[in-house]
Design a protein around this motif. Structure first.
Motif, mmCIF file in Angstrom:
data_model
loop_
_atom_site.group_PDB
_atom_site.id
_atom_site.type_symbol
_atom_site.label_atom_id
_atom_site.label_comp_id
_atom_site.label_asym_id
_atom_site.label_seq_id
_atom_site.Cartn_x
_atom_site.Cartn_y
_atom_site.Cartn_z
ATOM 1 N N GLY A 236 148.494 64.900 -49.310
ATOM 2 C CA GLY A 236 147.469 65.625 -48.564
ATOM 3 C C GLY A 236 146.542 66.487 -49.399
ATOM 4 N N PHE A 237 146.536 66.319 -50.715
ATOM 5 C CA PHE A 237 145.662 67.102 -51.580
ATOM 6 C C PHE A 237 144.351 66.353 -51.827
ATOM 7 C CE2 PHE A 237 149.973 68.349 -53.122
ATOM 8 C CZ PHE A 237 149.935 69.654 -52.673
ATOM 9 N N PRO A 238 143.224 67.075 -52.003
ATOM 10 C CA PRO A 238 141.963 66.392 -52.281
ATOM 11 C C PRO A 238 141.892 65.811 -53.699
ATOM 12 C CG PRO A 238 141.631 68.756 -52.230
ATOM 13 C CD PRO A 238 143.040 68.505 -51.805
ATOM 14 N N GLN A 239 142.647 66.391 -54.621
ATOM 15 C CA GLN A 239 142.662 65.887 -55.999
ATOM 16 C C GLN A 239 144.089 65.905 -56.526
ATOM 17 O OE1 GLN A 239 139.958 68.786 -57.631
ATOM 18 N NE2 GLN A 239 138.323 67.281 -57.726
ATOM 19 N N VAL A 240 144.444 64.814 -57.210
ATOM 20 C CA VAL A 240 145.765 64.713 -57.822
ATOM 21 C C VAL A 240 145.571 64.169 -59.235
ATOM 22 C CG1 VAL A 240 148.055 63.663 -57.704
ATOM 23 C CG2 VAL A 240 146.833 64.213 -55.590
ATOM 24 N N TYR A 241 146.216 64.803 -60.197
ATOM 25 C CA TYR A 241 146.174 64.347 -61.583
ATOM 26 C C TYR A 241 147.550 63.813 -61.948
ATOM 27 C CZ TYR A 241 141.793 66.819 -61.708
ATOM 28 O OH TYR A 241 140.528 67.230 -61.430
ATOM 29 N N ILE A 242 147.595 62.557 -62.393
ATOM 30 C CA ILE A 242 148.846 61.911 -62.728
ATOM 31 C C ILE A 242 149.035 61.985 -64.239
ATOM 32 C CG2 ILE A 242 150.188 59.773 -62.622
ATOM 33 C CD1 ILE A 242 149.434 61.067 -59.886
ATOM 34 N N SER A 243 149.976 62.802 -64.648
ATOM 35 C CA SER A 243 150.295 62.928 -66.066
ATOM 36 C C SER A 243 151.779 62.677 -66.247
ATOM 37 C CB SER A 243 149.935 64.331 -66.573
ATOM 38 O OG SER A 243 150.233 64.440 -67.948
ATOM 39 N N THR A 244 152.112 61.849 -67.209
ATOM 40 C CA THR A 244 153.517 61.513 -67.440
ATOM 41 C C THR A 244 154.262 62.598 -68.204
ATOM 42 O OG1 THR A 244 152.868 60.297 -69.417
ATOM 43 C CG2 THR A 244 153.083 59.041 -67.367
ATOM 44 N N THR A 245 153.526 63.557 -68.729
ATOM 45 C CA THR A 245 154.131 64.705 -69.415
ATOM 46 C C THR A 245 153.390 65.971 -68.977
ATOM 47 O OG1 THR A 245 152.694 64.452 -71.344
ATOM 48 C CG2 THR A 245 154.828 63.323 -71.430
ATOM 49 N N ASP A 246 153.781 67.097 -69.512
ATOM 50 C CA ASP A 246 153.213 68.401 -69.153
ATOM 51 C C ASP A 246 151.695 68.389 -69.362
ATOM 52 O OD1 ASP A 246 152.261 71.062 -69.227
ATOM 53 O OD2 ASP A 246 154.171 71.810 -69.959
ATOM 54 N N LEU A 247 150.944 68.444 -68.254
ATOM 55 C CA LEU A 247 149.486 68.342 -68.318
ATOM 56 C C LEU A 247 148.858 69.513 -69.062
ATOM 57 C CD1 LEU A 247 146.847 66.955 -67.685
ATOM 58 C CD2 LEU A 247 146.918 67.991 -65.403
ATOM 59 N N ALA A 248 149.327 70.720 -68.815
ATOM 60 C CA ALA A 248 148.752 71.885 -69.502
ATOM 61 C C ALA A 248 148.907 71.751 -71.015
ATOM 62 C CB ALA A 248 149.409 73.169 -68.998
ATOM 63 N N ALA A 249 150.056 71.277 -71.455
ATOM 64 C CA ALA A 249 150.284 71.086 -72.895
ATOM 65 C C ALA A 249 149.377 69.991 -73.444
ATOM 66 C CB ALA A 249 151.747 70.747 -73.155
ATOM 67 N N ILE B 144 146.391 69.142 -72.273
ATOM 68 C CA ILE B 144 145.015 69.666 -72.313
ATOM 69 C C ILE B 144 144.846 70.564 -73.526
ATOM 70 C CG2 ILE B 144 143.382 71.196 -71.140
ATOM 71 C CD1 ILE B 144 144.477 70.031 -68.475
ATOM 72 N N GLU B 145 145.815 71.414 -73.776
ATOM 73 C CA GLU B 145 145.747 72.298 -74.941
ATOM 74 C C GLU B 145 145.721 71.490 -76.233
ATOM 75 O OE1 GLU B 145 148.511 75.665 -77.073
ATOM 76 O OE2 GLU B 145 148.515 75.564 -74.881
ATOM 77 N N HIS B 146 146.578 70.491 -76.337
ATOM 78 C CA HIS B 146 146.615 69.646 -77.531
ATOM 79 C C HIS B 146 145.306 68.857 -77.694
ATOM 80 C CE1 HIS B 146 148.107 67.044 -80.683
ATOM 81 N NE2 HIS B 146 147.723 65.998 -79.952
ATOM 82 N N ASP B 147 144.786 68.333 -76.591
ATOM 83 C CA ASP B 147 143.545 67.569 -76.617
ATOM 84 C C ASP B 147 142.396 68.415 -77.155
ATOM 85 O OD1 ASP B 147 141.933 65.146 -75.725
ATOM 86 O OD2 ASP B 147 140.970 66.738 -74.551
ATOM 87 N N ALA B 148 142.340 69.684 -76.749
ATOM 88 C CA ALA B 148 141.266 70.574 -77.194
ATOM 89 C C ALA B 148 141.372 70.906 -78.674
ATOM 90 C CB ALA B 148 141.283 71.863 -76.364
ATOM 91 N N GLU B 149 142.578 70.836 -79.211
ATOM 92 C CA GLU B 149 142.775 71.174 -80.630
ATOM 93 C C GLU B 149 142.498 70.012 -81.557
ATOM 94 O OE1 GLU B 149 146.819 72.472 -80.734
ATOM 95 O OE2 GLU B 149 146.375 74.381 -79.750
ATOM 96 N N VAL B 150 142.520 68.795 -81.025
ATOM 97 C CA VAL B 150 142.381 67.590 -81.871
ATOM 98 C C VAL B 150 140.938 67.396 -82.268
ATOM 99 C CG1 VAL B 150 142.646 65.090 -81.936
ATOM 100 C CG2 VAL B 150 144.373 66.508 -80.855
ATOM 101 N N GLN C 289 140.093 65.360 -67.805
ATOM 102 C CA GLN C 289 140.823 66.521 -68.312
ATOM 103 C C GLN C 289 141.088 66.407 -69.812
ATOM 104 O OE1 GLN C 289 141.499 69.183 -66.242
ATOM 105 N NE2 GLN C 289 140.165 67.930 -64.967
ATOM 106 N N LEU C 290 141.183 65.191 -70.307
ATOM 107 C CA LEU C 290 141.523 64.940 -71.705
ATOM 108 C C LEU C 290 140.360 64.232 -72.406
ATOM 109 C CD1 LEU C 290 145.107 63.613 -70.935
ATOM 110 C CD2 LEU C 290 144.490 65.910 -71.712
ATOM 111 N N TYR C 291 139.189 64.819 -72.311
ATOM 112 C CA TYR C 291 137.974 64.165 -72.787
ATOM 113 C C TYR C 291 137.721 64.319 -74.283
ATOM 114 C CZ TYR C 291 136.380 68.914 -71.977
ATOM 115 O OH TYR C 291 136.274 70.277 -71.966
ATOM 116 N N HIS C 292 138.358 65.264 -74.933
ATOM 117 C CA HIS C 292 138.096 65.467 -76.362
ATOM 118 C C HIS C 292 138.449 64.240 -77.194
ATOM 119 C CE1 HIS C 292 138.274 69.699 -74.979
ATOM 120 N NE2 HIS C 292 137.306 69.835 -75.863
#
Length: 167
Positions: free
Chosen positions: A146-159, A161-167, A59-62
């Motif tokens: 019981g979810f097929p995918q779980v993303y563990i983020s210690t802070t707001d993930l959407a924020a 991802i947005e920050h990662d795309a801008e960097v 999710q944070l590949y940039h």
């Protein structure tokens, strides 16, 4: 009664231009073939859970310079729970954030510091991370959710991802 699949190889080859076929096969293959083998081995067995370990790098590949193979391998792993009917076994991929004191993120940070001639630095103070004890609690919650995918983020993930795309 379950299995955790956490195969991974540190991907610190640097620029994609310096990537060799052997390195690609080694890093991506560890995730892909490890997941395929474990899927086949446990496909017919009744387990309470089968958890595949992934990374927030998908999710944070940039900002994951030099880790194209690692991101690719983890992207494959995240598709595994969705790939078939698991006949009653709870199958989940957990995309982990960084552990504070242990793991690949520490080795990657130190390898980066060494390559850039900055010496050993603690980049973990500046990244989002959690302790191994917190990781155990998180793991238990992921298995029981019981979810097929779980993303563990210690802070707001959407924020993030947005920050990662801008960097």
């Amino acid at each position: 009664n379950g299995v955790l699949v956490a195969a991974a190889v540190l991907d610190n080859a640097g620029s994609i231009h310096s990537l060799t076929r052997e390195r690609l096969e080694h890093v991506v293959g560890t995730k892909v073939f490890g997941s395929l083998v474990m899927s086949r081995v446990f496909a017919e067995r009744k387990l309470d859970f089968l958890v595949f370990s992934s990374s927030m790098s998908t999710q944070l590949y940039h900002n994951r310079f030099g880790q194209v193979c690692y991101v690719t391998g983890n992207s494959f792993v995240e598709a595994v729970p969705l790939s078939r009917d698991w006949q009653g076994t709870q199958v989940t991929t957990v995309a982990w954030d960084d552990f504070l004191q242990y793991g690949m993120s520490i080795r990657a940070a130190n390898a980066f510091a060494e390559r850039t001639r900055h010496g050993e630095v603690s980049l973990m103070e500046r990244v989002h991370s959690f302790t191994p004890t917190q990781g155990g609690i998180i793991f238990e919650r992921c298995v029981s959710a019981g979810f097929p995918q779980v993303y563990i983020s210690t802070t707001d993930l959407a924020a993030r991802i947005e920050h990662d795309a801008e960097v």
